[in-house]
Design a protein around this motif. Structure first.
Motif, PDB file in Angstrom:
ATOM      1  N   ALA A 156       0.761  -1.233   0.026  1.00  0.00           N
ATOM      2  CA  ALA A 156       0.022   0.015  -0.078  1.00  0.00           C
ATOM      3  C   ALA A 156       0.810   1.282  -0.014  1.00  0.00           C
ATOM      4  O   ALA A 156       1.780   1.520   0.749  1.00  0.00           O
ATOM      5  CB  ALA A 156      -0.754   0.121   1.312  1.00  0.00           C
ATOM      6  N   GLN A 171      -3.777   6.711  -8.742  1.00  0.00           N
ATOM      7  CA  GLN A 171      -4.452   5.661  -8.073  1.00  0.00           C
ATOM      8  C   GLN A 171      -4.826   4.495  -8.892  1.00  0.00           C
ATOM      9  O   GLN A 171      -4.716   3.245  -8.852  1.00  0.00           O
ATOM     10  CB  GLN A 171      -5.510   6.254  -7.086  1.00  0.00           C
ATOM     11  N   SER A 175      -3.375   0.669  -9.034  1.00  0.00           N
ATOM     12  CA  SER A 175      -4.010  -0.336  -8.279  1.00  0.00           C
ATOM     13  C   SER A 175      -4.538  -1.694  -8.821  1.00  0.00           C
ATOM     14  O   SER A 175      -5.019  -1.688  -9.773  1.00  0.00           O
ATOM     15  CB  SER A 175      -5.594   0.396  -7.582  1.00  0.00           C
ATOM     16  N   ASN A 176      -4.241  -2.518  -8.099  1.00  0.00           N
ATOM     17  CA  ASN A 176      -4.546  -3.967  -8.270  1.00  0.00           C
ATOM     18  C   ASN A 176      -4.586  -4.729  -7.312  1.00  0.00           C
ATOM     19  O   ASN A 176      -4.697  -4.370  -6.174  1.00  0.00           O
ATOM     20  CB  ASN A 176      -3.855  -4.536  -9.392  1.00  0.00           C
ATOM     21  N   GLN A 177      -4.581  -6.299  -7.430  1.00  0.00           N
ATOM     22  CA  GLN A 177      -4.939  -7.217  -6.158  1.00  0.00           C
ATOM     23  C   GLN A 177      -3.994  -7.056  -5.254  1.00  0.00           C
ATOM     24  O   GLN A 177      -3.985  -7.594  -4.107  1.00  0.00           O
ATOM     25  CB  GLN A 177      -5.359  -8.545  -6.723  1.00  0.00           C
ATOM     26  N   ARG A 180      -2.202  -1.330  -3.586  1.00  0.00           N
ATOM     27  CA  ARG A 180      -3.006  -0.647  -3.281  1.00  0.00           C
ATOM     28  C   ARG A 180      -2.578   0.851  -3.217  1.00  0.00           C
ATOM     29  O   ARG A 180      -1.705   1.042  -2.392  1.00  0.00           O
ATOM     30  CB  ARG A 180      -3.989  -1.079  -2.068  1.00  0.00           C
ATOM     31  N   TYR A 182      -3.581   4.764  -2.087  1.00  0.00           N
ATOM     32  CA  TYR A 182      -4.355   5.704  -1.435  1.00  0.00           C
ATOM     33  C   TYR A 182      -3.776   7.270  -1.984  1.00  0.00           C
ATOM     34  O   TYR A 182      -2.756   7.419  -2.194  1.00  0.00           O
ATOM     35  CB  TYR A 182      -4.252   5.864   0.228  1.00  0.00           C
TER      36      TYR A 182
END
Length: 339
Positions: A156, A171, A175-177, A180, A182
């Motif tokens: 993250a 973002q 972002s993927n599995q 992440r 923020y």
């Protein structure tokens, strides 16, 4: 999200892995490096052995030594260059953008402060790339070692920008599995956290090299975070940023892992190796060595107390014995934790 055309400038461990994440996510990625041998290796074998041994990159990831080819048409340009080379590369990028007329979002994942000027990476980018040739500037930072991201360890990070839409663009791109992102609007805090944690990581490595244990490391990380926050807030950062991913998150991962070259440098110093030998053997930039000097001088100018940074500065630049530096730290006048 719609697939984007993205240029990544800098093919070290972090730049190449971030480019690989973007390629995995289906984006069209051009990875720029000055080194023709490295480019040939990436394109022909999909490896980057100097920086990430035994890792295979996405076949779709294309590397080039031609910045014009990499950048032209890109909606986002991600710069992942060591701080000492950032201004020169930013200047070159500005010339390319001026010629093409493109106005991409500029993002960076550089963690340091410029020597002499003490400028943060986003300030360097803003100075070198006129606003007419770009959109917003976004900082990507947080607890993320390239080696861990490469093996899809859950990660993250923060995308920080004064322009929320641009932060949200990054973002969505990343972002993927397992990765992440923020968003945050505190660019100053994100950049100070990213830069200064490398100093504390050198100290944490030195402690372990000397044979100290968990209590010492926890004390160093906690008090190190206090002085990182102190300097950042003096320049307008939001104090809450330092208890987030760009602050305590990045500090913890860097100060506790052998994947951190700053930690490894400190460990070797703790074992008695001269700094010159440590730098030569590392073969890659140890950002914390240079950031220590910049942060020490900046703290002196702004009258901000940074005793751990000062101790590490004396070890790195005044040849003070590491054990002596620790004893001096521990024998300082006792004070309140909130000071």
């Amino acid at each position: 999200m719609m697939k984007k055309q993205i240029a990544v400038l800098g093919a070290g461990s972090w730049g190449s892995v971030l480019a690989n994440v973007l390629a995995e996510n289906g984006h069209h990625v051009q990875l720029w490096s000055r080194n023709p041998d490295q480019v040939a290796e990436l394109n022909e074998h999909h490896t980057n052995q100097k920086y990430l041994a035994d890792f295979t990159y996405q076949p779709a990831l294309h590397a080039t030594t031609d910045m014009v080819a990499a950048v032209t048409g890109a909606q986002v340009v991600l710069v992942v260059i060591p701080t000492k080379g950032l201004r020169q590369v930013s200047h070159q990028l500005a010339q390319v953008l001026a010629a093409s007329g493109d106005q991409p979002v500029i993002a960076h994942a550089t963690k340091g402060l410029e020597q002499v000027t003490y400028k943060r990476p986003s300030e360097i980018l803003a100075e070198e790339i006129p606003a007419a040739h770009r959109q917003a500037i976004v900082v990507l930072s947080g607890p993320s070692h390239a080696e861990s991201v490469a093996i899809h360890d859950m990660t993250a990070v923060t995308a920080a920008s004064e322009d929320l839409a641009s932060a949200e663009l990054l973002q969505g791109l990343f972002s993927n599995q397992y990765f992440r992102v923020y968003t945050n609007d505190d660019v100053i805090g994100a950049e100070f956290g990213a830069a200064l944690k490398n100093i504390i990581s050198i100290g944490a490595g030195a402690l372990q090299g000397l044979g100290y244990h968990d209590n010492a490391r926890a004390a160093l990380i906690t008090r190190g975070l206090a002085e990182i926050r102190r300097l950042g807030v003096a320049f307008g950062a939001n104090p809450l940023t330092f208890i987030g991913l760009s602050g305590v998150g990045d500090l913890v991962v860097t100060a506790t892992s052998k994947n951190s070259r700053n930690w490894r440098a400190g460990y070797q110093l703790g074992q008695g190796k001269p700094l010159k030998d440590v730098i030569e053997q590392m073969g890659m930039v140890i950002e914390g060595v240079y950031t220590t000097k910049a942060a020490f001088e900046l703290a002196q100018k702004r009258h901000v107390k940074m005793p751990i940074t000062e101790a590490i500065y004396r070890v790195l630049y005044e040849d003070e014995n590491v054990e002596t530096a620790i004893k001096n730290l521990m024998s300082r006048e006792v004070t309140s934790e909130v000071e």
